[in-house]
Design an enzyme around this catalytic site. Sequence first.
Site, PDB file in Angstrom:
ATOM      1  N   GLY A 230      -0.540  -4.454  -4.688  1.00 11.93           N
ATOM      2  CA  GLY A 230      -1.453  -4.200  -5.792  1.00 11.93           C
ATOM      3  C   GLY A 230      -1.616  -5.418  -6.670  1.00 11.93           C
ATOM      4  O   GLY A 230      -1.347  -6.552  -6.251  1.00 11.93           O
ATOM      5  N   THR A 234       0.626  -5.418 -12.530  1.00 11.59           N
ATOM      6  CA  THR A 234       1.437  -4.242 -12.198  1.00 11.59           C
ATOM      7  C   THR A 234       2.699  -4.658 -11.468  1.00 11.59           C
ATOM      8  O   THR A 234       3.778  -4.091 -11.695  1.00 11.59           O
ATOM      9  CB  THR A 234       0.624  -3.264 -11.334  1.00 11.59           C
ATOM     10  OG1 THR A 234      -0.585  -2.928 -12.008  1.00 11.59           O
ATOM     11  CG2 THR A 234       1.417  -2.000 -11.056  1.00 11.59           C
ATOM     12  N   GLU A 252       3.406  -7.535  -2.634  1.00 11.72           N
ATOM     13  CA  GLU A 252       2.230  -8.254  -2.136  1.00 11.72           C
ATOM     14  C   GLU A 252       1.150  -8.055  -3.176  1.00 11.72           C
ATOM     15  O   GLU A 252       0.610  -6.967  -3.337  1.00 11.72           O
ATOM     16  CB  GLU A 252       1.815  -7.703  -0.763  1.00 11.72           C
ATOM     17  CG  GLU A 252       0.834  -8.626  -0.037  1.00 11.72           C
ATOM     18  CD  GLU A 252      -0.608  -8.237  -0.246  1.00 11.72           C
ATOM     19  OE1 GLU A 252      -1.244  -8.819  -1.158  1.00 11.72           O
ATOM     20  OE2 GLU A 252      -1.103  -7.373   0.484  1.00 11.72           O
TER      21      GLU A 252
END
Length: 489
Positions: A230, A234, A252
């Site tokens: 994402g 975040t 990732e």
Amino acid sequence: MSNEQVSTAVVVHAIIDGERVRTEKQYARENPANISEIVGYGPVNTREDAIRAIEAAERAFPAWAATSIDERIQRMERAIARLKEATPEITQLLCREHGKPLYDAGGEMFVAIMWMEYACAMAKEVLKEKVVEHDHGKSIITNDPLGVVAAIFPWNYPIALSTIKIAPALLAGNTIVLKPSPFAPLAVSQAIEMMAEEFPKGVINMVHGETDVGIELTTNPKIAKIAFTGGTNTGKQIMRAASDTLKNITLELGGNDAAIVLPEFDVNDERAMRRFVVSNFLTTGQICMIAKRMYVHRSIFDKFVEKYIEAANKWIRVGDAFHPDVTVGPVNNTAQFNYVKSLVEDAERKGAKVIKLGKVLDPDQMSKGYFLQPTLVLGADPNAPIVVEEQFGPTVPIVPYDDVEEAIALVNDSIYGLTSSVWGDQEHAVQVARRIQAGTTMINTAAVQGLDVRFPFGGFKQSGIGREYGEEGLLAYTEKHVINIPDML
């Protein structure tokens, strides 16, 4: 099958300890090509549901970890067979809830299954223990499972980005709790439920929900590993949340992936130009590893732009996912739609030239969904937001450069380093590629066209931590355990 023929709303559920869990609250998922249509509903799980799912996975872990690698592989192969059989149904649903064209959704299923099959094929060899005899006795090195894995994945490639975690986690002997994105939860939930039925209760669990569910998955001390795909912001929050218990993490994250076009590149190569266009606008530009900024040598810049526009106008057909000629669908959601639109408008306001690309098949439909006609941006400042930020949508800037040193510096002057590409003479391109700070650099191709699941995938800098795919992607779900047996004689 037409869009009208599959218009019945779908309801999906959480899966906890082998059972469907119904909730009082549900959330709706709209069709991004026609936002008045509700494609289906997902459950709004609570923090308590997340705790139950984690505890179910924890109970299932000892027996699953003790299961032979042969049985783990056999069960995974049965799950793959289920996915293959259901591919037409899953693909149709993915198109409706995501907006990606049929060929694109089918491609996602192909990549997901290809990875799962490769993981099964290599698991026994990669995970086997190693015995080393030496002057002081011998040592046994095993690859032990970690425990309960929390897997959180986004909306752009939900099938591929869930199975990239499910296959290695389970083959290595872990159990898992998954959380889909609310922007594409339906097809992947159906796929995960099918897979869960091929494993013992509690091995695969799935919850949906809001921030409190995510917090539980990233802070619960019973979670041994977090696998997240994402946005970078975040990812930073997840890293902070995981720090209290020092969880194993694979992140990732975002990437503002660059392409360098060398002066010797043949602008008259129509096939290469088509690869360029696909690498910019596949999945409406909503791929972490897509080419999002292009640096073209000034000596060929004008001709490149001319030939690029020709190629784009041939390939790009904007419209509904179910139209057989469509290559580019709508943007997935309103927030992404507004963000991409704002970047293009900002560039134009500051003097850049914005060129619309391709053909809109049904102009009347454009106002019904989150449609943006793909655009090429020329004359943007190299430090403009549309160049330095990850657009994640159907627009791409082309920036001229005067020498290769300048191009390399521009590419590396970024907080990101996921993928990149270099276009030109192969030997020269490889020399340039070696100097780029990226997890993957492709030569004369880019994006999914250059992906190979046999090799590790991940990023430099703020594009992530760790690797997926390849042997490393399987070993990422294990911990090395060394048993030393000294020769005491």
